[in-house]
Design a protein around this motif. Sequence first.
Motif, mmCIF file in Angstrom:
data_model
loop_
_atom_site.group_PDB
_atom_site.id
_atom_site.type_symbol
_atom_site.label_atom_id
_atom_site.label_comp_id
_atom_site.label_asym_id
_atom_site.label_seq_id
_atom_site.Cartn_x
_atom_site.Cartn_y
_atom_site.Cartn_z
ATOM 1 N N GLY A 199 0.805 -1.211 0.000
ATOM 2 C CA GLY A 199 0.000 0.000 0.000
ATOM 3 C C GLY A 199 0.837 1.260 0.000
ATOM 4 O O GLY A 199 0.332 2.341 0.231
ATOM 5 N N GLY A 200 2.157 1.126 -0.273
ATOM 6 C CA GLY A 200 3.026 2.291 -0.296
ATOM 7 C C GLY A 200 3.401 2.799 1.077
ATOM 8 O O GLY A 200 3.874 3.931 1.202
ATOM 9 N N TYR A 201 3.224 1.979 2.098
ATOM 10 C CA TYR A 201 3.503 2.408 3.482
ATOM 11 C C TYR A 201 4.820 1.807 3.953
ATOM 12 O O TYR A 201 5.112 0.640 3.696
ATOM 13 C CB TYR A 201 2.373 1.962 4.407
ATOM 14 C CG TYR A 201 2.668 2.186 5.865
ATOM 15 C CD1 TYR A 201 2.551 3.450 6.427
ATOM 16 C CD2 TYR A 201 3.066 1.131 6.681
ATOM 17 C CE1 TYR A 201 2.821 3.654 7.778
ATOM 18 C CE2 TYR A 201 3.338 1.323 8.023
ATOM 19 C CZ TYR A 201 3.218 2.589 8.560
ATOM 20 O OH TYR A 201 3.494 2.800 9.888
ATOM 21 N N LEU A 229 9.670 7.968 -10.921
ATOM 22 C CA LEU A 229 9.583 8.740 -9.679
ATOM 23 C C LEU A 229 9.685 7.832 -8.463
ATOM 24 O O LEU A 229 10.452 8.107 -7.522
ATOM 25 C CB LEU A 229 8.270 9.522 -9.642
ATOM 26 C CG LEU A 229 7.955 10.209 -8.304
ATOM 27 C CD1 LEU A 229 9.002 11.259 -7.962
ATOM 28 C CD2 LEU A 229 6.557 10.829 -8.313
ATOM 29 N N LEU A 230 8.946 6.741 -8.460
ATOM 30 C CA LEU A 230 8.923 5.873 -7.279
ATOM 31 C C LEU A 230 10.265 5.207 -7.019
ATOM 32 O O LEU A 230 10.696 5.100 -5.869
ATOM 33 C CB LEU A 230 7.829 4.812 -7.428
ATOM 34 C CG LEU A 230 6.390 5.331 -7.403
ATOM 35 C CD1 LEU A 230 5.413 4.176 -7.591
ATOM 36 C CD2 LEU A 230 6.102 6.051 -6.102
ATOM 37 N N PHE A 244 6.107 6.944 5.966
ATOM 38 C CA PHE A 244 5.365 7.555 4.866
ATOM 39 C C PHE A 244 4.373 6.576 4.266
ATOM 40 O O PHE A 244 4.460 5.364 4.459
ATOM 41 C CB PHE A 244 6.334 8.051 3.779
ATOM 42 C CG PHE A 244 7.109 6.966 3.093
ATOM 43 C CD1 PHE A 244 6.603 6.315 1.973
ATOM 44 C CD2 PHE A 244 8.353 6.568 3.571
ATOM 45 C CE1 PHE A 244 7.319 5.307 1.342
ATOM 46 C CE2 PHE A 244 9.074 5.562 2.950
ATOM 47 C CZ PHE A 244 8.548 4.937 1.832
ATOM 48 N N ARG A 245 3.438 7.148 3.530
ATOM 49 C CA ARG A 245 2.539 6.357 2.696
ATOM 50 C C ARG A 245 2.294 7.146 1.417
ATOM 51 O O ARG A 245 2.018 8.348 1.463
ATOM 52 C CB ARG A 245 1.224 6.062 3.401
ATOM 53 C CG ARG A 245 0.293 5.190 2.553
ATOM 54 C CD ARG A 245 -0.711 4.438 3.378
ATOM 55 N NE ARG A 245 -1.452 3.488 2.569
ATOM 56 C CZ ARG A 245 -2.270 2.564 3.060
ATOM 57 N NH1 ARG A 245 -2.419 2.476 4.368
ATOM 58 N NH2 ARG A 245 -2.911 1.736 2.274
ATOM 59 N N ILE A 246 2.421 6.469 0.288
ATOM 60 C CA ILE A 246 2.318 7.107 -1.019
ATOM 61 C C ILE A 246 0.925 6.847 -1.582
ATOM 62 O O ILE A 246 0.485 5.692 -1.672
ATOM 63 C CB ILE A 246 3.402 6.584 -1.975
ATOM 64 C CG1 ILE A 246 4.792 6.932 -1.428
ATOM 65 C CG2 ILE A 246 3.219 7.165 -3.367
ATOM 66 C CD1 ILE A 246 5.932 6.355 -2.242
ATOM 67 N N PHE A 247 0.252 7.929 -1.974
ATOM 68 C CA PHE A 247 -1.079 7.849 -2.577
ATOM 69 C C PHE A 247 -0.994 8.388 -4.002
ATOM 70 O O PHE A 247 -0.534 9.510 -4.226
ATOM 71 C CB PHE A 247 -2.095 8.664 -1.789
ATOM 72 C CG PHE A 247 -2.350 8.153 -0.393
ATOM 73 C CD1 PHE A 247 -3.365 7.246 -0.152
ATOM 74 C CD2 PHE A 247 -1.575 8.591 0.670
ATOM 75 C CE1 PHE A 247 -3.609 6.772 1.129
ATOM 76 C CE2 PHE A 247 -1.806 8.130 1.961
ATOM 77 C CZ PHE A 247 -2.821 7.208 2.189
ATOM 78 N N PHE A 418 3.845 -0.484 -3.911
ATOM 79 C CA PHE A 418 4.558 0.759 -3.668
ATOM 80 C C PHE A 418 3.665 1.980 -3.535
ATOM 81 O O PHE A 418 4.163 3.087 -3.354
ATOM 82 C CB PHE A 418 5.579 0.984 -4.785
ATOM 83 C CG PHE A 418 6.518 -0.161 -4.959
ATOM 84 C CD1 PHE A 418 7.441 -0.481 -3.973
ATOM 85 C CD2 PHE A 418 6.470 -0.962 -6.088
ATOM 86 C CE1 PHE A 418 8.291 -1.557 -4.108
ATOM 87 C CE2 PHE A 418 7.321 -2.041 -6.237
ATOM 88 C CZ PHE A 418 8.229 -2.341 -5.240
ATOM 89 N N TYR A 419 2.377 1.813 -3.628
ATOM 90 C CA TYR A 419 1.471 2.952 -3.480
ATOM 91 C C TYR A 419 0.036 2.459 -3.313
ATOM 92 O O TYR A 419 -0.291 1.298 -3.604
ATOM 93 C CB TYR A 419 1.569 3.899 -4.683
ATOM 94 C CG TYR A 419 1.323 3.246 -6.027
ATOM 95 C CD1 TYR A 419 0.049 3.139 -6.564
ATOM 96 C CD2 TYR A 419 2.388 2.728 -6.766
ATOM 97 C CE1 TYR A 419 -0.171 2.550 -7.783
ATOM 98 C CE2 TYR A 419 2.184 2.127 -7.991
ATOM 99 C CZ TYR A 419 0.898 2.037 -8.503
ATOM 100 O OH TYR A 419 0.685 1.426 -9.713
ATOM 101 N N THR A 420 -0.790 3.356 -2.852
ATOM 102 C CA THR A 420 -2.235 3.142 -2.814
ATOM 103 C C THR A 420 -2.853 3.999 -3.902
ATOM 104 O O THR A 420 -2.676 5.224 -3.898
ATOM 105 C CB THR A 420 -2.819 3.531 -1.451
ATOM 106 O OG1 THR A 420 -2.260 2.688 -0.437
ATOM 107 C CG2 THR A 420 -4.326 3.389 -1.437
#
Length: 430
Positions: A199-201, A229-230, A244-247, A418-420
């Motif tokens: 979930g990017g967390y 970018l990621l 962190f968490r990436i949305f 790597f992200y939500t």
Amino acid sequence: MKSVLSLPLTRVKKIILILDENCLDIKAAENVTVMKKKRQDVPKTHSFWINILSMIKPKYFYLSIVVFCLGYMCVIQLFWMLEKTSRKIRSDILKSNGTQNSILKTCPRISPNLKGQRKLNLTPCFMSECSMETKATNSSPENCNMMYCNNNASACVFADCSRHFPATSQSRQFVTKECEVNNTNETTEDHFALLGQFGGYWKPNQCLPIRHVAIIIPFRDRREHLCILLKNLIPVLVSQLTEFRIFVIEQADKKVFNKGRVMNAGFLEARKIYEFDCVIFHDVDLIPEHDGNLYECGDQPRHLSVAVDTMNYKLLYSYLVGGVLGLRPQHFRRVNGFSNNYWGWGGEDDDMALRIVYSGLRITRPAAKVARYKMLTHEKRKKFEKRYDLLRSARQRMPGDGLSDVPYRVISTQLYTFYTKIQVDVGNTN
């Protein structure tokens, strides 16, 4: 007075006996007085045990001592068992949070892992979005969330970084080592630290983070840029010991792109999923070059993308806040978020700068030598022709145009490695 020598012998013996008895009484009285004084000097705790022992008959004295010692040892053993159980419980809790440390210290603000100017990984790639299986089952995620491609599109390699974890929680620990890239055709240097959770967390497991950041990326049709970018941003955030968490907030409808509405919707939806104290709005085409540019929020809004390569690493004007902007959640609500009325390219960032100033806040920036970014080449969106007219009325529109009344509808929420990703419909242009 008669002489004692003239008295009869029996009379003399009686007189001597009486004197001896009086002397004994005087001596006994003195002894009693001394004993009372000693008894007063004895501490109360000692006198208590002396009284207890005095009540014990001599034949049971040694037995009582043995019973007392055994009782004392049982109490010590009980306390030791309770302490051992308490330590085990604390250890289990810490292990469930992904750490073996019995005591965690606070992470330093400036991490010792920082490398300064980083070598960017700009290898063309795209995200192969393999979603997690249903949470009701114990299946594991597939190993295809990140893919690398060289200039020859037919030669692609997959990053095999995931492991088998029960799909019952969003807090699963991800692999804490560099990603192994499987490629049978050629050797590649596309290794980067994929430390994180699904979930990017991600959060550090060796210390308690002082930053809890939500990265919100407004997105539409930029899969290649998102991948680049990621794979450059995640190692920076990890090296800074930031939780962190990436949305990734994608405008899924076919209307003209409205970046302001997408970012407002992303903030509201991210707040429902993750508790953060700093939100950073990040353009998908800006790649950080220096890990000394801390992804954090201060007492004032913080513009991070100060020096961009396409602008000769210079700030074009003082009110520029476009690119990468960090705010405290209370500050973002105070300015009522971004305007909802900018369709197409340009205007919403300058409108945000005016909102910051009109709200009594000020724009802060890190040093340009660390706030360096590379902009990926892309086709510009169509410019919004009415942006200057809207900027003139920014102050009047601010209370009723923004976060408080953003029209949007969530289409789907998908957890990737790597992200939500949250897909939204932002409504009509009117």
